[in-house]
Structure formats: structure tokens, C-alpha cells
Design a protein around this motif. Structure first.
Motif, mmCIF file in Angstrom:
data_model
loop_
_atom_site.group_PDB
_atom_site.id
_atom_site.type_symbol
_atom_site.label_atom_id
_atom_site.label_comp_id
_atom_site.label_asym_id
_atom_site.label_seq_id
_atom_site.Cartn_x
_atom_site.Cartn_y
_atom_site.Cartn_z
ATOM 1 N N LEU A 198 0.832 -1.210 0.000
ATOM 2 C CA LEU A 198 0.000 0.000 0.000
ATOM 3 C C LEU A 198 0.861 1.253 0.000
ATOM 4 C CD1 LEU A 198 -2.816 1.257 0.080
ATOM 5 C CD2 LEU A 198 -2.679 1.196 2.573
ATOM 6 N N LYS A 199 1.915 1.260 0.800
ATOM 7 C CA LYS A 199 2.802 2.426 0.821
ATOM 8 C C LYS A 199 3.475 2.631 -0.539
ATOM 9 C CE LYS A 199 3.880 2.808 5.709
ATOM 10 N NZ LYS A 199 4.963 2.939 6.698
ATOM 11 N N ARG A 200 3.866 1.522 -1.181
ATOM 12 C CA ARG A 200 4.492 1.618 -2.506
ATOM 13 C C ARG A 200 3.489 2.169 -3.520
ATOM 14 N NH1 ARG A 200 6.580 -3.531 -3.241
ATOM 15 N NH2 ARG A 200 8.408 -2.814 -2.121
ATOM 16 N N ARG A 241 3.135 5.814 -2.979
ATOM 17 C CA ARG A 241 4.322 6.521 -3.459
ATOM 18 C C ARG A 241 4.318 6.627 -4.984
ATOM 19 N NH1 ARG A 241 8.911 3.001 -2.747
ATOM 20 N NH2 ARG A 241 8.352 2.398 -4.851
ATOM 21 N N ASP A 242 3.938 5.529 -5.657
ATOM 22 C CA ASP A 242 3.990 5.489 -7.114
ATOM 23 C C ASP A 242 2.817 6.214 -7.772
ATOM 24 O OD1 ASP A 242 6.259 3.987 -6.780
ATOM 25 O OD2 ASP A 242 5.290 2.065 -7.244
ATOM 26 N N ASN A 243 1.722 6.408 -7.048
ATOM 27 C CA ASN A 243 0.518 7.037 -7.598
ATOM 28 C C ASN A 243 0.025 8.163 -6.691
ATOM 29 O OD1 ASN A 243 0.044 4.973 -9.770
ATOM 30 N ND2 ASN A 243 -0.071 3.653 -7.982
ATOM 31 N N PRO A 244 0.811 9.223 -6.545
ATOM 32 C CA PRO A 244 0.441 10.251 -5.579
ATOM 33 C C PRO A 244 -0.899 10.930 -5.864
ATOM 34 C CG PRO A 244 2.278 10.992 -6.929
ATOM 35 C CD PRO A 244 2.043 9.553 -7.253
ATOM 36 N N TRP A 245 -1.276 11.061 -7.116
ATOM 37 C CA TRP A 245 -2.548 11.717 -7.437
ATOM 38 C C TRP A 245 -3.633 10.720 -7.779
ATOM 39 C CZ3 TRP A 245 -2.761 16.521 -5.952
ATOM 40 C CH2 TRP A 245 -1.585 17.235 -5.863
ATOM 41 N N ALA A 246 -3.283 9.648 -8.441
ATOM 42 C CA ALA A 246 -4.285 8.669 -8.880
ATOM 43 C C ALA A 246 -4.882 7.908 -7.705
ATOM 44 C CB ALA A 246 -3.664 7.695 -9.885
ATOM 45 N N ARG A 247 -4.180 7.866 -6.582
ATOM 46 C CA ARG A 247 -4.721 7.143 -5.429
ATOM 47 C C ARG A 247 -6.012 7.777 -4.936
ATOM 48 N NH1 ARG A 247 -0.555 8.580 -0.522
ATOM 49 N NH2 ARG A 247 -1.278 10.690 -0.211
ATOM 50 N N ALA A 248 -6.199 9.069 -5.188
ATOM 51 C CA ALA A 248 -7.438 9.744 -4.783
ATOM 52 C C ALA A 248 -8.631 9.240 -5.594
ATOM 53 C CB ALA A 248 -7.289 11.259 -4.954
ATOM 54 N N TRP A 249 -8.366 8.660 -6.757
ATOM 55 C CA TRP A 249 -9.440 8.135 -7.608
ATOM 56 C C TRP A 249 -9.481 6.619 -7.612
ATOM 57 C CZ3 TRP A 249 -6.712 12.516 -9.029
ATOM 58 C CH2 TRP A 249 -7.477 13.674 -9.088
ATOM 59 N N GLY A 250 -8.885 5.995 -6.607
ATOM 60 C CA GLY A 250 -9.024 4.560 -6.445
ATOM 61 C C GLY A 250 -7.913 3.705 -6.994
ATOM 62 N N ALA A 251 -6.759 4.292 -7.297
ATOM 63 C CA ALA A 251 -5.659 3.498 -7.855
ATOM 64 C C ALA A 251 -5.134 2.471 -6.851
ATOM 65 C CB ALA A 251 -4.523 4.411 -8.304
ATOM 66 N N CYS A 252 -5.298 2.732 -5.564
ATOM 67 C CA CYS A 252 -4.746 1.838 -4.537
ATOM 68 C C CYS A 252 -5.837 1.108 -3.751
ATOM 69 C CB CYS A 252 -3.869 2.646 -3.582
ATOM 70 S SG CYS A 252 -2.474 3.455 -4.401
ATOM 71 N N ASN A 253 -7.036 1.058 -4.302
ATOM 72 C CA ASN A 253 -8.145 0.425 -3.579
ATOM 73 C C ASN A 253 -7.902 -1.051 -3.301
ATOM 74 O OD1 ASN A 253 -9.554 2.770 -3.372
ATOM 75 N ND2 ASN A 253 -11.090 2.266 -4.901
#
Length: 89
Positions: A22-24, A27-39
Motif C-alpha cells: 500500500l505504501k508503494r 508513493r507510485d501514484n500520488p494523485w491517482a490514489r485519490a481516484w481509487g488506484a490503490c483500492n
């Protein structure tokens, strides 16, 4: 699903790999995580934290049960118990 607790590896030894993933992802998707990249990683972390909580609960419950049994044997052996810090019996 709510927020997770602080993700330190020391506090979550059973979920180490999931925390790192999750931390990786963050780190790799600083903006896309807000739209569910790390769900996917977040859901895996939620599941792992539930399992870790259950594991800790069972371990603590077993420890408490052993302490209760030890106290019960002591009371049976010496024939007294305490009430509000005072011996009776």
C-alpha cells in the motif's frame, strides 16, 4: 470502510507485506490514489488488519484465561479470596 491506523511495520507484523504494498502504491501514484488506484491494496490491508486483530484477541483471551485459572487454583489452595483488596475466608 474507514481509515486505517498508522501503518508502522512494528505495530502490524502480520500485515508487513500488505503495508509495504500500500505504501508503494501511494508513493507510485500520488494523485491517482485519490481516484481509487490503490483500492485493491487498501482492501487487502483492511482484511489483514481484521485477521491481525482477531489473532491478538485470541492470544490475549488465552492469556487472561490462564491468569484466571491460576488465580482460581490459588484461591482453592489457600482457601481465601480478596474483595476490595481485603482478604476474606
Amino acid at each position: 470502510r474507514g481509515m486505517h491506523p498508522p501503518l508502522t511495520l512494528e505495530n502490524h507484523p502480520l500485515c508487513k507485506d500488505v503495508v509495504i504494498a500500500l505504501k508503494r502504491c501511494h508513493r507510485d501514484n500520488p494523485w491517482a490514489r485519490a481516484w481509487g488506484a490503490c483500492n485493491e491494496q487498501k482492501w487487502a490491508l483492511d482484511d489483514c488488519l481484521k485477521k491481525q486483530k482477531l489473532f491478538k484477541f485470541r492470544a490475549n483471551h488465552a492469556k487472561a484465561k490462564a491468569q484466571q485459572d491460576r488465580l482460581r487454583r490459588r484461591v482453592e489452595k489457600y482457601g481465601h479470596a480478596t474483595t476490595n483488596g481485603q482478604f476474606k475466608g
